[in-house]
Design a protein around this motif. Structure first.
Motif, PDB file in Angstrom:
ATOM      1  N   ARG A  70       8.481   4.845  -6.231  1.00 50.90           N
ATOM      2  CA  ARG A  70       7.660   6.036  -6.339  1.00 50.90           C
ATOM      3  C   ARG A  70       6.247   5.578  -6.688  1.00 50.90           C
ATOM      4  O   ARG A  70       6.053   4.703  -7.527  1.00 50.90           O
ATOM      5  CB  ARG A  70       8.216   6.957  -7.421  1.00 50.90           C
ATOM      6  CG  ARG A  70       7.689   8.372  -7.351  1.00 50.90           C
ATOM      7  CD  ARG A  70       8.377   9.227  -8.381  1.00 50.90           C
ATOM      8  NE  ARG A  70       9.661   9.770  -7.937  1.00 50.90           N
ATOM      9  CZ  ARG A  70       9.782  10.901  -7.220  1.00 50.90           C
ATOM     10  NH1 ARG A  70       8.709  11.586  -6.870  1.00 50.90           N
ATOM     11  NH2 ARG A  70      10.954  11.352  -6.878  1.00 50.90           N
ATOM     12  N   CYS A  71       5.257   6.120  -6.032  1.00 53.70           N
ATOM     13  CA  CYS A  71       3.865   5.723  -6.268  1.00 53.70           C
ATOM     14  C   CYS A  71       3.401   6.229  -7.636  1.00 53.70           C
ATOM     15  O   CYS A  71       3.526   7.425  -7.921  1.00 53.70           O
ATOM     16  CB  CYS A  71       2.975   6.287  -5.172  1.00 53.70           C
ATOM     17  SG  CYS A  71       1.222   5.994  -5.476  1.00 53.70           S
ATOM     18  N   PRO A  72       2.894   5.353  -8.491  1.00 51.24           N
ATOM     19  CA  PRO A  72       2.432   5.774  -9.817  1.00 51.24           C
ATOM     20  C   PRO A  72       1.161   6.628  -9.741  1.00 51.24           C
ATOM     21  O   PRO A  72       0.819   7.306 -10.702  1.00 51.24           O
ATOM     22  CB  PRO A  72       2.176   4.460 -10.550  1.00 51.24           C
ATOM     23  CG  PRO A  72       1.988   3.441  -9.478  1.00 51.24           C
ATOM     24  CD  PRO A  72       2.733   3.904  -8.277  1.00 51.24           C
ATOM     25  N   HIS A  73       0.490   6.597  -8.594  1.00 46.01           N
ATOM     26  CA  HIS A  73      -0.760   7.354  -8.464  1.00 46.01           C
ATOM     27  C   HIS A  73      -0.520   8.769  -7.958  1.00 46.01           C
ATOM     28  O   HIS A  73      -0.982   9.739  -8.530  1.00 46.01           O
ATOM     29  CB  HIS A  73      -1.726   6.623  -7.537  1.00 46.01           C
ATOM     30  CG  HIS A  73      -1.918   5.186  -7.914  1.00 46.01           C
ATOM     31  ND1 HIS A  73      -2.648   4.816  -9.019  1.00 46.01           N
ATOM     32  CD2 HIS A  73      -1.443   4.033  -7.355  1.00 46.01           C
ATOM     33  CE1 HIS A  73      -2.626   3.480  -9.109  1.00 46.01           C
ATOM     34  NE2 HIS A  73      -1.901   2.990  -8.116  1.00 46.01           N
ATOM     35  N   CYS A  74       0.205   8.862  -6.863  1.00 43.51           N
ATOM     36  CA  CYS A  74       0.381  10.198  -6.256  1.00 43.51           C
ATOM     37  C   CYS A  74       1.805  10.718  -6.380  1.00 43.51           C
ATOM     38  O   CYS A  74       2.118  11.803  -5.905  1.00 43.51           O
ATOM     39  CB  CYS A  74      -0.060  10.167  -4.798  1.00 43.51           C
ATOM     40  SG  CYS A  74       1.062   9.214  -3.762  1.00 43.51           S
ATOM     41  N   GLN A  75       2.696   9.933  -6.987  1.00 47.21           N
ATOM     42  CA  GLN A  75       4.117  10.276  -7.136  1.00 47.21           C
ATOM     43  C   GLN A  75       4.857  10.376  -5.798  1.00 47.21           C
ATOM     44  O   GLN A  75       5.955  10.894  -5.732  1.00 47.21           O
ATOM     45  CB  GLN A  75       4.294  11.605  -7.921  1.00 47.21           C
ATOM     46  CG  GLN A  75       3.636  11.617  -9.295  1.00 47.21           C
ATOM     47  CD  GLN A  75       4.195  10.527 -10.207  1.00 47.21           C
ATOM     48  OE1 GLN A  75       5.400  10.346 -10.306  1.00 47.21           O
ATOM     49  NE2 GLN A  75       3.302   9.795 -10.864  1.00 47.21           N
ATOM     50  N   LYS A  82       0.840  -1.187   0.000  1.00 51.60           N
ATOM     51  CA  LYS A  82       0.000   0.000   0.000  1.00 51.60           C
ATOM     52  C   LYS A  82       0.874   1.234   0.000  1.00 51.60           C
ATOM     53  O   LYS A  82       1.865   1.313   0.739  1.00 51.60           O
ATOM     54  CB  LYS A  82      -0.880   0.001   1.256  1.00 51.60           C
ATOM     55  CG  LYS A  82      -2.290  -0.505   0.947  1.00 51.60           C
ATOM     56  CD  LYS A  82      -3.201  -0.325   2.129  1.00 51.60           C
ATOM     57  CE  LYS A  82      -4.557  -0.936   1.808  1.00 51.60           C
ATOM     58  NZ  LYS A  82      -5.252  -1.367   3.014  1.00 51.60           N
ATOM     59  N   CYS A  83       0.530   2.187  -0.860  1.00 52.54           N
ATOM     60  CA  CYS A  83       1.271   3.451  -0.850  1.00 52.54           C
ATOM     61  C   CYS A  83       1.038   4.127   0.488  1.00 52.54           C
ATOM     62  O   CYS A  83      -0.082   4.202   0.971  1.00 52.54           O
ATOM     63  CB  CYS A  83       0.762   4.350  -1.984  1.00 52.54           C
ATOM     64  SG  CYS A  83       1.386   6.040  -1.849  1.00 52.54           S
ATOM     65  N   SER A  84       2.114   4.564   1.102  1.00 48.50           N
ATOM     66  CA  SER A  84       1.988   5.179   2.421  1.00 48.50           C
ATOM     67  C   SER A  84       1.367   6.578   2.345  1.00 48.50           C
ATOM     68  O   SER A  84       1.019   7.163   3.353  1.00 48.50           O
ATOM     69  CB  SER A  84       3.360   5.240   3.093  1.00 48.50           C
ATOM     70  OG  SER A  84       4.267   5.934   2.255  1.00 48.50           O
ATOM     71  N   HIS A  85       1.229   7.095   1.126  1.00 49.11           N
ATOM     72  CA  HIS A  85       0.655   8.436   0.979  1.00 49.11           C
ATOM     73  C   HIS A  85      -0.832   8.377   0.608  1.00 49.11           C
ATOM     74  O   HIS A  85      -1.666   8.923   1.310  1.00 49.11           O
ATOM     75  CB  HIS A  85       1.426   9.231  -0.081  1.00 49.11           C
ATOM     76  CG  HIS A  85       2.892   9.301   0.213  1.00 49.11           C
ATOM     77  ND1 HIS A  85       3.416  10.169   1.126  1.00 49.11           N
ATOM     78  CD2 HIS A  85       3.930   8.575  -0.290  1.00 49.11           C
ATOM     79  CE1 HIS A  85       4.733   9.992   1.182  1.00 49.11           C
ATOM     80  NE2 HIS A  85       5.061   9.026   0.337  1.00 49.11           N
ATOM     81  N   CYS A  86      -1.138   7.638  -0.523  1.00 43.62           N
ATOM     82  CA  CYS A  86      -2.521   7.626  -0.983  1.00 43.62           C
ATOM     83  C   CYS A  86      -3.246   6.322  -0.683  1.00 43.62           C
ATOM     84  O   CYS A  86      -4.424   6.171  -0.992  1.00 43.62           O
ATOM     85  CB  CYS A  86      -2.589   7.924  -2.491  1.00 43.62           C
ATOM     86  SG  CYS A  86      -1.807   6.615  -3.484  1.00 43.62           S
ATOM     87  N   LYS A  87      -2.518   5.356  -0.083  1.00 39.62           N
ATOM     88  CA  LYS A  87      -3.065   4.066   0.341  1.00 39.62           C
ATOM     89  C   LYS A  87      -3.538   3.176  -0.809  1.00 39.62           C
ATOM     90  O   LYS A  87      -4.271   2.226  -0.597  1.00 39.62           O
ATOM     91  CB  LYS A  87      -4.236   4.256   1.335  1.00 39.62           C
ATOM     92  CG  LYS A  87      -3.954   5.204   2.471  1.00 39.62           C
ATOM     93  CD  LYS A  87      -2.922   4.632   3.442  1.00 39.62           C
ATOM     94  CE  LYS A  87      -2.618   5.635   4.562  1.00 39.62           C
ATOM     95  NZ  LYS A  87      -1.293   5.436   5.156  1.00 39.62           N
TER      96      LYS A  87
HETATM   97 ZN   LIG Z   1       0.303   6.985  -3.822  1.00 35.43          ZN
END
Ligand SMILES: [Zn+2]
Length: 164
Positions: free
Chosen positions: A21-26, A7-12
């Protein structure tokens, strides 16, 4: 084949487990690479060593001065020494140390020797006077024919503190 996700720690959102790097929220991912693990282990070891060395514990006094080991002589050597003049002298004066007797036999004088030892070397002094120069009584023992001739016991403990 199923790819591992996390799980992305920023956007989950579910993202690839290896993504940095998260492809959704960078958002940047923190990944435990092999190298980082090694660095963490090294740091842990260093911290452990610092603590176990007693640097931060108050009950352990870190003695950095290493005292040389006391000179020990074998029983055979001691038996041999006991029949020397120094050994016989120490037998007569059990409170004197071996090194004291060795020095006395060599007719040496030193700061820290006792008044008793001086008497052994020089006999009774020609004068033994308490003198007060304003900083308490100190004893002065003088042998007129000797050099040095006068010895001082500044704190009255029977130990020679100076001579001239
Ligand atoms: Zn993210």
């Amino acid at each position: 084949m199923e790819t591992k996700t996390k799980k992305c720690s920023h956007c989950k959102k579910e993202i690839d487990a290896m993504a940095t790097r998260c492809p959704h929220c960078q958002g940047k991912m923190y990944v435990w690479t092999k190298e980082k693990k090694i660095v963490a282990v090294i740091l842990a070891v260093i911290v452990f060593m610092i603590f176990s060395s007693g640097l931060f514990s108050s009950d352990k006094t870190t003695t950095t001065t290493t005292q040389p080991p006391a000179k020990t002589i074998s029983p055979e050597e001691l038996a041999k020494w006991k029949i020397t003049p120094a050994g016989k002298l120490c037998e007569k004066h059990p409170t004197w140390k071996k090194e004291d007797c060795d020095r006395l036999v060599d007719e040496r004088i030193w700061i820290g020797m006792t008044y008793e030892m001086l008497i052994y070397l020089n006999g009774k002094p020609d004068s033994a006077n308490p003198s007060n120069y304003g900083n308490g009584i100190k004893y002065q023992y003088c042998w007129h024919d000797n050099t040095p001739s006068c010895y001082y016991d500044t704190n009255n403990d029977g130990i020679i503190d100076s001579y001239n």
